[in-house]
Design a protein around this motif. Structure first.
Motif, PDB file in Angstrom:
ATOM      1  N   VAL A 226      11.412   4.716  -4.942  1.00  0.00           N
ATOM      2  CA  VAL A 226      10.701   5.854  -5.520  1.00  0.00           C
ATOM      3  C   VAL A 226      11.556   6.437  -6.643  1.00  0.00           C
ATOM      4  CG1 VAL A 226       9.677   8.113  -5.058  1.00  0.00           C
ATOM      5  CG2 VAL A 226       9.667   6.343  -3.281  1.00  0.00           C
TER       6      VAL A 226
ATOM      7  N   ILE B 234       6.306   4.507  -7.433  1.00  0.00           N
ATOM      8  CA  ILE B 234       6.826   3.762  -6.290  1.00  0.00           C
ATOM      9  C   ILE B 234       6.648   2.276  -6.582  1.00  0.00           C
ATOM     10  CG2 ILE B 234       4.673   3.957  -4.984  1.00  0.00           C
ATOM     11  CD1 ILE B 234       6.426   4.131  -2.437  1.00  0.00           C
TER      12      ILE B 234
ATOM     13  N   ASN C 221      -3.084   0.094  -3.785  1.00  0.00           N
ATOM     14  CA  ASN C 221      -2.409  -1.092  -3.275  1.00  0.00           C
ATOM     15  C   ASN C 221      -2.409  -2.197  -4.312  1.00  0.00           C
ATOM     16  OD1 ASN C 221      -4.870  -2.686  -2.986  1.00  0.00           O
ATOM     17  ND2 ASN C 221      -5.358  -1.311  -1.312  1.00  0.00           N
TER      18      ASN C 221
ATOM     19  N   ALA D  57      -1.943   6.770  -5.291  1.00  0.00           N
ATOM     20  CA  ALA D  57      -2.265   6.055  -4.055  1.00  0.00           C
ATOM     21  C   ALA D  57      -3.094   4.812  -4.374  1.00  0.00           C
ATOM     22  CB  ALA D  57      -3.027   6.967  -3.106  1.00  0.00           C
TER      23      ALA D  57
ATOM     24  N   ALA E  50      10.744  -0.069  -0.777  1.00  0.00           N
ATOM     25  CA  ALA E  50       9.884   0.730  -1.645  1.00  0.00           C
ATOM     26  C   ALA E  50      10.809   1.705  -2.371  1.00  0.00           C
ATOM     27  CB  ALA E  50       8.838   1.479  -0.834  1.00  0.00           C
TER      28      ALA E  50
ATOM     29  N   THR F  88       0.841  -1.192   0.000  1.00  0.00           N
ATOM     30  CA  THR F  88       0.000   0.000   0.000  1.00  0.00           C
ATOM     31  C   THR F  88       0.876   1.241   0.000  1.00  0.00           C
ATOM     32  OG1 THR F  88      -1.678  -1.169   1.281  1.00  0.00           O
ATOM     33  CG2 THR F  88      -1.828   1.229   1.240  1.00  0.00           C
ATOM     34  N   ALA F  89       0.508   2.230  -0.816  1.00  0.00           N
ATOM     35  CA  ALA F  89       1.220   3.507  -0.836  1.00  0.00           C
ATOM     36  C   ALA F  89       0.212   4.645  -0.900  1.00  0.00           C
ATOM     37  CB  ALA F  89       2.168   3.586  -2.026  1.00  0.00           C
ATOM     38  N   ASN F  90       0.537   5.748  -0.220  1.00  0.00           N
ATOM     39  CA  ASN F  90      -0.310   6.936  -0.274  1.00  0.00           C
ATOM     40  C   ASN F  90       0.562   8.175  -0.109  1.00  0.00           C
ATOM     41  OD1 ASN F  90       0.059   7.478   2.539  1.00  0.00           O
ATOM     42  ND2 ASN F  90      -1.430   5.903   2.980  1.00  0.00           N
TER      43      ASN F  90
ATOM     44  N   LEU G  99       5.134  10.752   0.910  1.00  0.00           N
ATOM     45  CA  LEU G  99       4.804   9.379   0.517  1.00  0.00           C
ATOM     46  C   LEU G  99       4.968   8.429   1.690  1.00  0.00           C
ATOM     47  CD1 LEU G  99       6.386   8.829  -3.014  1.00  0.00           C
ATOM     48  CD2 LEU G  99       3.974   9.124  -2.433  1.00  0.00           C
ATOM     49  N   ASN G 100       4.037   7.498   1.813  1.00  0.00           N
ATOM     50  CA  ASN G 100       4.088   6.435   2.801  1.00  0.00           C
ATOM     51  C   ASN G 100       3.852   5.116   2.083  1.00  0.00           C
ATOM     52  OD1 ASN G 100       4.102   8.087   5.368  1.00  0.00           O
ATOM     53  ND2 ASN G 100       2.269   8.852   4.370  1.00  0.00           N
ATOM     54  N   ALA G 101       4.557   4.062   2.484  1.00  0.00           N
ATOM     55  CA  ALA G 101       4.364   2.752   1.885  1.00  0.00           C
ATOM     56  C   ALA G 101       4.498   1.681   2.954  1.00  0.00           C
ATOM     57  CB  ALA G 101       5.382   2.537   0.765  1.00  0.00           C
ATOM     58  N   TYR G 102       3.683   0.646   2.837  1.00  0.00           N
ATOM     59  CA  TYR G 102       3.645  -0.434   3.802  1.00  0.00           C
ATOM     60  C   TYR G 102       3.458  -1.760   3.081  1.00  0.00           C
ATOM     61  CZ  TYR G 102       2.308   3.554   6.653  1.00  0.00           C
ATOM     62  OH  TYR G 102       2.281   4.785   7.259  1.00  0.00           O
TER      63      TYR G 102
END
Length: 97
Positions: free
Chosen positions: A80, A41, A66, A64, A78, A31-33, A88-91
């Motif tokens: 970029v 990403i 998944n 954004a 992740a 997941t990225a947002n 940016l956040n990624a999990y």
């Protein structure tokens, strides 16, 4: 199999490769947002021969969202590239079996 929540990128602002993080193996959701600003990403992993590979077509994001993947135990990140991203956040979250 136990669940796992693996933060890969927190509040990233620059196009760059990120730190390698251990993935315990199994099916996961990437997941990225945040603000992509034209960036891409990609969830990547180190294969046994040490080369870097994309985790699959569903784990390359330009907005954004998944995608799912299945990997054995490995190091992942992740990555970029391009654009002018901010926040940016990624999990990666392992799907319990």
């Amino acid at each position: 199999m136990l669940s796992a929540h693996v933060p890969l990128l927190l509040n990233g602002a620059a196009a760059q490769g990120q730190t390698w993080t251990f993935w315990p193996g199994g099916q996961g959701i990437f997941t990225a947002n945040g603000t992509f600003g034209g960036a891409t990403i990609t969830l990547t992993y180190q294969s046994p021969d040490g080369s870097t590979q994309a985790a699959g077509s569903q784990t390359t994001l330009t907005a954004a969202g998944n995608g799912t993947f299945i990997l054995g135990p490995c190091m992942m990140q992740a990555a970029v590239t391009g654009g002018s991203p901010s926040g940016l956040n990624a999990y990666a979250d392992r799907v319990p079996q």
